[in-house]
Design a protein around this motif. Structure first.
Motif, PDB file in Angstrom:
ATOM      1  N   ARG A  95       0.718  -1.201   0.127  1.00  0.00           N
ATOM      2  CA  ARG A  95      -0.075   0.078  -0.040  1.00  0.00           C
ATOM      3  C   ARG A  95       0.998   1.351   0.071  1.00  0.00           C
ATOM      4  NH1 ARG A  95      -3.136  -3.184   3.819  1.00  0.00           N
ATOM      5  NH2 ARG A  95      -5.212  -3.802   2.721  1.00  0.00           N
ATOM      6  N   THR A  96       1.866   1.359   0.722  1.00  0.00           N
ATOM      7  CA  THR A  96       2.819   2.445   0.851  1.00  0.00           C
ATOM      8  C   THR A  96       3.405   2.612  -0.472  1.00  0.00           C
ATOM      9  OG1 THR A  96       3.061   1.888   3.241  1.00  0.00           O
ATOM     10  CG2 THR A  96       4.643   3.312   2.162  1.00  0.00           C
ATOM     11  N   LYS A  97       4.183   1.497  -1.154  1.00  0.00           N
ATOM     12  CA  LYS A  97       5.061   1.830  -2.070  1.00  0.00           C
ATOM     13  C   LYS A  97       4.228   1.788  -3.460  1.00  0.00           C
ATOM     14  CE  LYS A  97       9.013  -0.187  -4.475  1.00  0.00           C
ATOM     15  NZ  LYS A  97       9.954  -1.282  -4.204  1.00  0.00           N
ATOM     16  N   TYR A  98       3.133   1.284  -3.659  1.00  0.00           N
ATOM     17  CA  TYR A  98       2.295   1.145  -4.796  1.00  0.00           C
ATOM     18  C   TYR A  98       0.926   1.816  -4.605  1.00  0.00           C
ATOM     19  CZ  TYR A  98       6.307  -1.739  -6.398  1.00  0.00           C
ATOM     20  OH  TYR A  98       7.482  -2.435  -6.517  1.00  0.00           O
ATOM     21  N   GLY A  99       0.554   2.335  -3.651  1.00  0.00           N
ATOM     22  CA  GLY A  99      -0.701   3.088  -3.483  1.00  0.00           C
ATOM     23  C   GLY A  99      -1.114   3.977  -4.436  1.00  0.00           C
ATOM     24  N   ARG A 100      -0.153   4.790  -5.331  1.00  0.00           N
ATOM     25  CA  ARG A 100      -0.509   5.544  -6.301  1.00  0.00           C
ATOM     26  C   ARG A 100      -1.144   4.914  -7.514  1.00  0.00           C
ATOM     27  NH1 ARG A 100       4.914   4.487  -6.480  1.00  0.00           N
ATOM     28  NH2 ARG A 100       5.795   3.989  -8.260  1.00  0.00           N
ATOM     29  N   TYR A 101      -1.074   3.539  -7.419  1.00  0.00           N
ATOM     30  CA  TYR A 101      -1.761   2.714  -8.467  1.00  0.00           C
ATOM     31  C   TYR A 101      -2.980   2.100  -7.932  1.00  0.00           C
ATOM     32  CZ  TYR A 101       2.899   2.831 -10.746  1.00  0.00           C
ATOM     33  OH  TYR A 101       3.904   3.465 -11.115  1.00  0.00           O
ATOM     34  N   ALA A 102      -3.988   2.747  -7.320  1.00  0.00           N
ATOM     35  CA  ALA A 102      -4.979   2.466  -6.442  1.00  0.00           C
ATOM     36  C   ALA A 102      -5.693   1.406  -6.989  1.00  0.00           C
ATOM     37  CB  ALA A 102      -6.023   3.514  -6.227  1.00  0.00           C
ATOM     38  N   GLY A 103      -6.207   1.293  -8.162  1.00  0.00           N
ATOM     39  CA  GLY A 103      -6.999   0.142  -8.816  1.00  0.00           C
ATOM     40  C   GLY A 103      -6.079  -1.075  -9.131  1.00  0.00           C
ATOM     41  N   ILE A 104      -4.895  -0.821  -9.182  1.00  0.00           N
ATOM     42  CA  ILE A 104      -3.954  -2.203  -9.403  1.00  0.00           C
ATOM     43  C   ILE A 104      -3.488  -2.471  -8.017  1.00  0.00           C
ATOM     44  CG2 ILE A 104      -2.182  -2.926 -10.414  1.00  0.00           C
ATOM     45  CD1 ILE A 104      -2.445  -0.731 -12.543  1.00  0.00           C
ATOM     46  N   VAL A 105      -3.094  -2.106  -7.375  1.00  0.00           N
ATOM     47  CA  VAL A 105      -2.428  -2.641  -5.933  1.00  0.00           C
ATOM     48  C   VAL A 105      -3.424  -3.425  -5.112  1.00  0.00           C
ATOM     49  CG1 VAL A 105      -2.996  -0.720  -4.322  1.00  0.00           C
ATOM     50  CG2 VAL A 105      -1.047  -2.017  -4.205  1.00  0.00           C
ATOM     51  N   GLU A 106      -4.763  -3.005  -5.285  1.00  0.00           N
ATOM     52  CA  GLU A 106      -5.751  -4.038  -4.525  1.00  0.00           C
ATOM     53  C   GLU A 106      -5.665  -5.498  -4.973  1.00  0.00           C
ATOM     54  OE1 GLU A 106      -7.216  -3.101  -1.970  1.00  0.00           O
ATOM     55  OE2 GLU A 106      -6.432  -1.080  -2.273  1.00  0.00           O
ATOM     56  N   HIS A 107      -5.147  -5.751  -6.224  1.00  0.00           N
ATOM     57  CA  HIS A 107      -5.073  -7.024  -6.774  1.00  0.00           C
ATOM     58  C   HIS A 107      -3.858  -8.040  -5.902  1.00  0.00           C
ATOM     59  CE1 HIS A 107      -7.653  -6.380  -9.958  1.00  0.00           C
ATOM     60  NE2 HIS A 107      -7.150  -5.229 -10.164  1.00  0.00           N
ATOM     61  N   VAL A 108      -2.827  -7.357  -5.429  1.00  0.00           N
ATOM     62  CA  VAL A 108      -1.925  -8.053  -4.746  1.00  0.00           C
ATOM     63  C   VAL A 108      -2.288  -7.936  -2.998  1.00  0.00           C
ATOM     64  CG1 VAL A 108       0.067  -7.759  -6.263  1.00  0.00           C
ATOM     65  CG2 VAL A 108      -0.344  -5.914  -4.299  1.00  0.00           C
ATOM     66  N   LEU A 109      -3.502  -7.508  -2.916  1.00  0.00           N
ATOM     67  CA  LEU A 109      -3.868  -7.731  -1.405  1.00  0.00           C
ATOM     68  C   LEU A 109      -4.892  -8.839  -1.043  1.00  0.00           C
ATOM     69  CD1 LEU A 109      -3.624  -3.773  -0.725  1.00  0.00           C
ATOM     70  CD2 LEU A 109      -2.148  -5.405  -0.163  1.00  0.00           C
ATOM     71  N   THR A 110      -5.201  -9.584  -2.083  1.00  0.00           N
ATOM     72  CA  THR A 110      -6.552 -10.431  -1.691  1.00  0.00           C
ATOM     73  C   THR A 110      -5.809 -11.785  -1.086  1.00  0.00           C
ATOM     74  OG1 THR A 110      -5.919 -11.511  -4.050  1.00  0.00           O
ATOM     75  CG2 THR A 110      -7.347  -9.864  -4.105  1.00  0.00           C
ATOM     76  N   ASP A 111      -6.704 -12.489  -0.420  1.00  0.00           N
ATOM     77  CA  ASP A 111      -6.472 -13.730   0.118  1.00  0.00           C
ATOM     78  C   ASP A 111      -5.654 -14.782  -0.688  1.00  0.00           C
ATOM     79  OD1 ASP A 111      -7.307 -13.122   2.263  1.00  0.00           O
ATOM     80  OD2 ASP A 111      -9.340 -13.780   2.149  1.00  0.00           O
ATOM     81  N   ARG A 112      -6.210 -14.560  -2.290  1.00  0.00           N
ATOM     82  CA  ARG A 112      -5.464 -15.584  -3.212  1.00  0.00           C
ATOM     83  C   ARG A 112      -3.964 -15.129  -3.534  1.00  0.00           C
ATOM     84  NH1 ARG A 112      -7.471 -15.553  -9.371  1.00  0.00           N
ATOM     85  NH2 ARG A 112      -6.989 -13.306  -9.157  1.00  0.00           N
ATOM     86  N   ALA A 113      -3.739 -13.786  -3.658  1.00  0.00           N
ATOM     87  CA  ALA A 113      -2.350 -13.131  -3.582  1.00  0.00           C
ATOM     88  C   ALA A 113      -1.412 -13.422  -2.418  1.00  0.00           C
ATOM     89  CB  ALA A 113      -2.250 -11.681  -4.037  1.00  0.00           C
ATOM     90  N   ARG A 114      -2.105 -13.168  -1.109  1.00  0.00           N
ATOM     91  CA  ARG A 114      -1.415 -13.353  -0.024  1.00  0.00           C
ATOM     92  C   ARG A 114      -0.788 -14.713   0.405  1.00  0.00           C
ATOM     93  NH1 ARG A 114      -5.830 -10.447   2.130  1.00  0.00           N
ATOM     94  NH2 ARG A 114      -5.264  -8.185   2.391  1.00  0.00           N
ATOM     95  N   ALA A 115      -1.573 -15.676  -0.179  1.00  0.00           N
ATOM     96  CA  ALA A 115      -1.107 -17.131  -0.257  1.00  0.00           C
ATOM     97  C   ALA A 115       0.007 -17.391  -0.811  1.00  0.00           C
ATOM     98  CB  ALA A 115      -2.133 -17.989  -0.812  1.00  0.00           C
ATOM     99  N   SER A 116       0.428 -16.566  -1.913  1.00  0.00           N
ATOM    100  CA  SER A 116       1.673 -16.599  -2.749  1.00  0.00           C
ATOM    101  C   SER A 116       2.853 -16.011  -2.244  1.00  0.00           C
ATOM    102  CB  SER A 116       1.357 -16.338  -4.334  1.00  0.00           C
ATOM    103  OG  SER A 116       1.160 -15.180  -4.333  1.00  0.00           O
ATOM    104  N   THR A 117       2.711 -15.394  -1.109  1.00  0.00           N
ATOM    105  CA  THR A 117       3.715 -14.377  -0.667  1.00  0.00           C
ATOM    106  C   THR A 117       5.152 -15.136  -0.433  1.00  0.00           C
ATOM    107  OG1 THR A 117       2.048 -13.153   0.501  1.00  0.00           O
ATOM    108  CG2 THR A 117       4.410 -12.712   1.028  1.00  0.00           C
ATOM    109  N   LEU A 118       6.122 -14.689  -1.122  1.00  0.00           N
ATOM    110  CA  LEU A 118       7.407 -15.448  -0.952  1.00  0.00           C
ATOM    111  C   LEU A 118       8.306 -14.350  -0.391  1.00  0.00           C
ATOM    112  CD1 LEU A 118       7.783 -17.132  -4.518  1.00  0.00           C
ATOM    113  CD2 LEU A 118       7.302 -18.091  -2.392  1.00  0.00           C
ATOM    114  N   ARG A 119       9.232 -14.874   0.317  1.00  0.00           N
ATOM    115  CA  ARG A 119      10.251 -13.990   1.157  1.00  0.00           C
ATOM    116  C   ARG A 119      11.377 -14.097   0.145  1.00  0.00           C
ATOM    117  NH1 ARG A 119       9.585 -15.504   5.633  1.00  0.00           N
ATOM    118  NH2 ARG A 119      10.875 -17.124   5.775  1.00  0.00           N
TER     119      ARG A 119
END
Length: 123
Positions: A95-119
């Motif tokens: 949200r902080t880094k890519y918040g300026r892309y409001a319509g797009i950043v939400e796609h990486v904040l879904t439960d589906r996307a969270r499940a793929s979080t890689l460190r």
């Protein structure tokens, strides 16, 4: 877990995008995929908009190793599944880094996307 040195962590974390190449089972690298990268604390993270069904994410699962290129840094890495306890900090970083892309950043904040979080850990 191997830690990032502060210079590399800053440069990769500040980069707008990252190119990721994952290793195939035979050790060769797949074609690079360009994506967003965020820093949360002393760690770097990536996520797939398509979640664990995303083709680049599935590619990381064969050897959990690859290479990234961002901020002028090329680094061999290990892909580690993030713990769900890390998700809130990663969400905030997106949200902080890519918040300026409001319509797009939400796609990486879904439960589906969270499940793929890689460190990403240096190798």
């Amino acid at each position: 877990m191997t830690r990032w040195n502060s210079g590399r962590l800053d440069r990769i974390g500040d980069a707008e995008e990252l190119d990721l190449e994952s290793e195939r089972g035979d050790g060769t690298l797949r074609d690079p995929v360009t994506m967003w990268v965020v820093r949360a604390g002393a760690n770097l993270y990536v996520r797939s908009v398509k979640g664990t069904a995303g083709s680049w994410y599935r590619g990381t699962q064969s050897r959990h190793r690859g290479r990234i290129d961002a901020g002028g840094i090329r680094q061999e890495v290990v892909f580690r599944e993030a713990d769900p306890g890390e998700y809130a900090d990663v969400d905030a970083a997106y949200r902080t880094k890519y918040g300026r892309y409001a319509g797009i950043v939400e796609h990486v904040l879904t439960d589906r996307a969270r499940a793929s979080t890689l460190r990403l850990e240096p190798r």
